[in-house]
Scaffold this motif. Structure first.
Motif, PDB file in Angstrom:
ATOM      1  N   LEU A 111       0.903  -1.013  -0.011  1.00 11.11           N
ATOM      2  CA  LEU A 111       0.025   0.069  -0.037  1.00 11.11           C
ATOM      3  C   LEU A 111       0.946   1.108  -0.014  1.00 11.11           C
ATOM      4  O   LEU A 111       0.422   2.166  -0.660  1.00 11.11           O
ATOM      5  CB  LEU A 111      -0.978  -0.127   1.259  1.00 11.11           C
ATOM      6  CG  LEU A 111      -2.058  -1.148   1.062  1.00 11.11           C
ATOM      7  CD1 LEU A 111      -2.770  -1.310   2.385  1.00 11.11           C
ATOM      8  CD2 LEU A 111      -2.856  -0.944  -0.041  1.00 11.11           C
ATOM      9  N   ALA A 112       1.943   1.143   0.446  1.00 14.79           N
ATOM     10  CA  ALA A 112       2.966   2.403   0.834  1.00 14.79           C
ATOM     11  C   ALA A 112       3.574   2.432  -0.663  1.00 14.79           C
ATOM     12  O   ALA A 112       4.406   3.668  -0.901  1.00 14.79           O
ATOM     13  CB  ALA A 112       3.960   2.311   1.535  1.00 14.79           C
ATOM     14  N   GLY A 113       3.779   1.359  -1.608  1.00  8.83           N
ATOM     15  CA  GLY A 113       4.189   1.472  -2.808  1.00  8.83           C
ATOM     16  C   GLY A 113       5.641   1.289  -2.869  1.00  8.83           C
ATOM     17  O   GLY A 113       6.602   1.919  -3.602  1.00  8.83           O
ATOM     18  N   THR A 114       6.221   0.520  -1.915  1.00  9.78           N
ATOM     19  CA  THR A 114       7.683   0.579  -1.537  1.00  9.78           C
ATOM     20  C   THR A 114       8.205  -0.934  -1.839  1.00  9.78           C
ATOM     21  O   THR A 114       9.368  -1.369  -1.787  1.00  9.78           O
ATOM     22  CB  THR A 114       8.460   0.705  -0.251  1.00  9.78           C
ATOM     23  OG1 THR A 114       7.187  -0.218   0.767  1.00  9.78           O
ATOM     24  CG2 THR A 114       7.793   2.063   0.193  1.00  9.78           C
ATOM     25  N   GLN A 115       7.357  -1.725  -2.428  1.00 12.62           N
ATOM     26  CA  GLN A 115       7.505  -3.150  -2.942  1.00 12.62           C
ATOM     27  C   GLN A 115       8.737  -2.932  -4.430  1.00 12.62           C
ATOM     28  O   GLN A 115       8.643  -2.042  -5.095  1.00 12.62           O
ATOM     29  CB  GLN A 115       6.508  -3.920  -3.453  1.00 12.62           C
ATOM     30  CG  GLN A 115       5.610  -4.239  -2.337  1.00 12.62           C
ATOM     31  CD  GLN A 115       5.996  -5.410  -1.531  1.00 12.62           C
ATOM     32  OE1 GLN A 115       7.285  -5.619  -1.468  1.00 12.62           O
ATOM     33  NE2 GLN A 115       5.198  -6.145  -1.180  1.00 12.62           N
ATOM     34  N   ARG A 116       9.805  -3.717  -4.236  1.00 12.61           N
ATOM     35  CA  ARG A 116      11.004  -3.613  -5.125  1.00 12.61           C
ATOM     36  C   ARG A 116      10.767  -5.010  -6.173  1.00 12.61           C
ATOM     37  O   ARG A 116      10.759  -5.913  -5.463  1.00 12.61           O
ATOM     38  CB  ARG A 116      12.372  -3.637  -4.629  1.00 12.61           C
ATOM     39  CG  ARG A 116      12.330  -2.273  -3.683  1.00 12.61           C
ATOM     40  CD  ARG A 116      13.358  -1.389  -4.658  1.00 12.61           C
ATOM     41  NE  ARG A 116      13.083  -0.054  -4.060  1.00 12.61           N
ATOM     42  CZ  ARG A 116      12.003   0.834  -4.053  1.00 12.61           C
ATOM     43  NH1 ARG A 116      11.204   0.722  -4.851  1.00 12.61           N
ATOM     44  NH2 ARG A 116      12.171   1.933  -3.344  1.00 12.61           N
ATOM     45  N   ALA A 117      11.094  -4.811  -7.365  1.00 13.63           N
ATOM     46  CA  ALA A 117      11.027  -5.980  -8.367  1.00 13.63           C
ATOM     47  C   ALA A 117      12.455  -6.379  -8.065  1.00 13.63           C
ATOM     48  O   ALA A 117      13.492  -6.015  -8.122  1.00 13.63           O
ATOM     49  CB  ALA A 117      10.873  -5.558  -9.625  1.00 13.63           C
ATOM     50  N   ALA A 118      12.306  -7.984  -8.317  1.00 11.10           N
ATOM     51  CA  ALA A 118      13.447  -8.835  -8.264  1.00 11.10           C
ATOM     52  C   ALA A 118      13.967  -8.991  -9.755  1.00 11.10           C
ATOM     53  O   ALA A 118      15.274  -9.111  -9.908  1.00 11.10           O
ATOM     54  CB  ALA A 118      13.372 -10.262  -7.570  1.00 11.10           C
ATOM     55  N   GLN A 119      13.172  -8.870 -10.620  1.00 10.28           N
ATOM     56  CA  GLN A 119      13.485  -8.793 -12.049  1.00 10.28           C
ATOM     57  C   GLN A 119      13.437  -7.757 -12.569  1.00 10.28           C
ATOM     58  O   GLN A 119      12.747  -6.704 -12.202  1.00 10.28           O
ATOM     59  CB  GLN A 119      12.243  -9.682 -12.770  1.00 10.28           C
ATOM     60  CG  GLN A 119      12.070 -11.198 -12.068  1.00 10.28           C
ATOM     61  CD  GLN A 119      12.804 -12.102 -12.747  1.00 10.28           C
ATOM     62  OE1 GLN A 119      13.297 -12.147 -13.767  1.00 10.28           O
ATOM     63  NE2 GLN A 119      12.928 -13.379 -12.122  1.00 10.28           N
ATOM     64  N   PRO A 120      14.240  -7.396 -13.988  1.00 10.03           N
ATOM     65  CA  PRO A 120      14.359  -6.215 -14.473  1.00 10.03           C
ATOM     66  C   PRO A 120      13.187  -6.020 -15.096  1.00 10.03           C
ATOM     67  O   PRO A 120      12.201  -6.765 -15.406  1.00 10.03           O
ATOM     68  CB  PRO A 120      15.509  -6.355 -15.458  1.00 10.03           C
ATOM     69  CG  PRO A 120      15.881  -7.825 -15.438  1.00 10.03           C
ATOM     70  CD  PRO A 120      15.276  -8.572 -14.364  1.00 10.03           C
ATOM     71  N   LEU A 121      12.701  -4.611 -15.164  1.00 11.32           N
ATOM     72  CA  LEU A 121      11.389  -4.177 -16.152  1.00 11.32           C
ATOM     73  C   LEU A 121      11.332  -4.888 -17.682  1.00 11.32           C
ATOM     74  O   LEU A 121      12.560  -4.581 -18.234  1.00 11.32           O
ATOM     75  CB  LEU A 121      11.398  -2.718 -16.092  1.00 11.32           C
ATOM     76  CG  LEU A 121      10.285  -2.084 -16.732  1.00 11.32           C
ATOM     77  CD1 LEU A 121       9.064  -2.008 -15.655  1.00 11.32           C
ATOM     78  CD2 LEU A 121      10.577  -0.476 -16.918  1.00 11.32           C
ATOM     79  N   PRO A 122      10.525  -5.521 -18.080  1.00 17.00           N
ATOM     80  CA  PRO A 122      10.467  -5.896 -19.278  1.00 17.00           C
ATOM     81  C   PRO A 122      10.667  -4.825 -20.456  1.00 17.00           C
ATOM     82  O   PRO A 122       9.937  -3.787 -20.474  1.00 17.00           O
ATOM     83  CB  PRO A 122       8.959  -6.659 -19.499  1.00 17.00           C
ATOM     84  CG  PRO A 122       8.542  -6.894 -18.255  1.00 17.00           C
ATOM     85  CD  PRO A 122       9.109  -5.758 -17.281  1.00 17.00           C
ATOM     86  N   GLU A 123      11.375  -4.832 -21.299  1.00 10.41           N
ATOM     87  CA  GLU A 123      11.715  -3.762 -22.341  1.00 10.41           C
ATOM     88  C   GLU A 123      11.228  -4.185 -23.681  1.00 10.41           C
ATOM     89  O   GLU A 123      11.058  -5.274 -24.043  1.00 10.41           O
ATOM     90  CB  GLU A 123      13.178  -3.793 -22.494  1.00 10.41           C
ATOM     91  CG  GLU A 123      14.087  -3.452 -21.395  1.00 10.41           C
ATOM     92  CD  GLU A 123      13.955  -1.770 -20.852  1.00 10.41           C
ATOM     93  OE1 GLU A 123      13.342  -1.042 -21.463  1.00 10.41           O
ATOM     94  OE2 GLU A 123      14.341  -1.535 -19.734  1.00 10.41           O
ATOM     95  N   PRO A 124      10.659  -3.211 -24.290  1.00 11.56           N
ATOM     96  CA  PRO A 124      10.012  -3.399 -25.579  1.00 11.56           C
ATOM     97  C   PRO A 124      11.176  -3.857 -26.455  1.00 11.56           C
ATOM     98  O   PRO A 124      12.169  -3.396 -26.464  1.00 11.56           O
ATOM     99  CB  PRO A 124       9.282  -2.026 -25.793  1.00 11.56           C
ATOM    100  CG  PRO A 124       9.848  -1.014 -25.091  1.00 11.56           C
ATOM    101  CD  PRO A 124      10.419  -1.848 -23.900  1.00 11.56           C
TER     102      PRO A 124
END
Ligand SMILES: [Fe+2]
Ligand SMILES: [Fe+2]
Length: 208
Positions: A18-31
């Motif tokens: 809810l605070a928006g502080t979760q971090r992704a373990a995988q990189p953002l998918p790139e187009p």
């Protein structure tokens, strides 16, 4: 882990979501091919659609946390926790894209989280096969919904489209592993009710 540890873990995950502080373990998918510039109307539409997808991921966090908390089967708990980690990537990616589009997350996120957590607990109380059946049905509905967003997102918004396409793939994988773990098919009225609830959520989150 003791039950207290698990409860603290659930509370921690809820607050981070809810605070928006979760971090992704995988990189953002790139187009594969970069998109073009978006006009203000296209940006607004993409922001609204990505807000809906972000709410879906907030609900996924709540559902999987509740189901992992309530199951007595350690193997199933591990499976739910693994899926929840992939959903955390989805959550962080959609949030990052919302920010890039200058859009905000849903104001009703605490409400969506609480509702989904309650539904996850009810599903888990009904037993592992039904709980897994609930995962299969949810993930399939989300997958269809993401497919429809690939039709609606502006052609030039390659960044959002790459995220949605990857999530759609992952959700199909979540449904397949729940099926392999022994999911039962939910009765049709339950599936209709889930679809109706999903429609209320997506329509509301599009604006708020
Ligand atoms: Fe997801
Ligand atoms: Fe999923």
């Amino acid at each position: 882990m003791t039950s207290i540890d698990r409860l603290l873990g659930v509370a921690d995950s809820a607050l981070r979501t809810l605070a928006g502080t979760q971090r992704a373990a995988q990189p953002l998918p790139e187009p594969v091919v970069p998109g073009g510039p978006l006009d203000p109307e296209q940006k607004r539409l993409a922001g609204a659609l990505m807000r809906v997808n972000h709410v879906g991921e907030v609900c996924a966090q709540a559902l999987y946390s509740a189901q992992a908390l309530a199951t007595r089967n350690p193997a199933l708990r591990t499976q739910f926790e693994k899926a929840a980690r992939e959903e955390t990537d989805h959550l962080a990616w959609t949030q990052q894209r919302l920010r890039e589009l200058g859009a905000r997350p849903s104001l009703l996120n605490p409400l969506w989280y609480a509702g989904a957590f309650g539904i996850g607990l009810i599903a888990a109380r009904a037993g592992d096969a039904i709980s897994l059946g609930f995962v299969v049905e949810t993930e399939r509905q989300v997958e269809q919904h993401l497919e429809s967003h690939l039709d609606r997102l502006p052609r030039d918004d390659a960044a959002s489209r790459a995220i949605v396409a990857r999530m759609k793939n992952d959700e199909a994988g979540h449904a397949a592993s729940a099926e392999q773990a022994g999911a039962t098919t939910l009765p049709a009225p339950v599936r209709w009710a889930m679809r109706a609830a999903g429609r209320i959520m997506t329509t509301t989150a599009h604006r708020f």
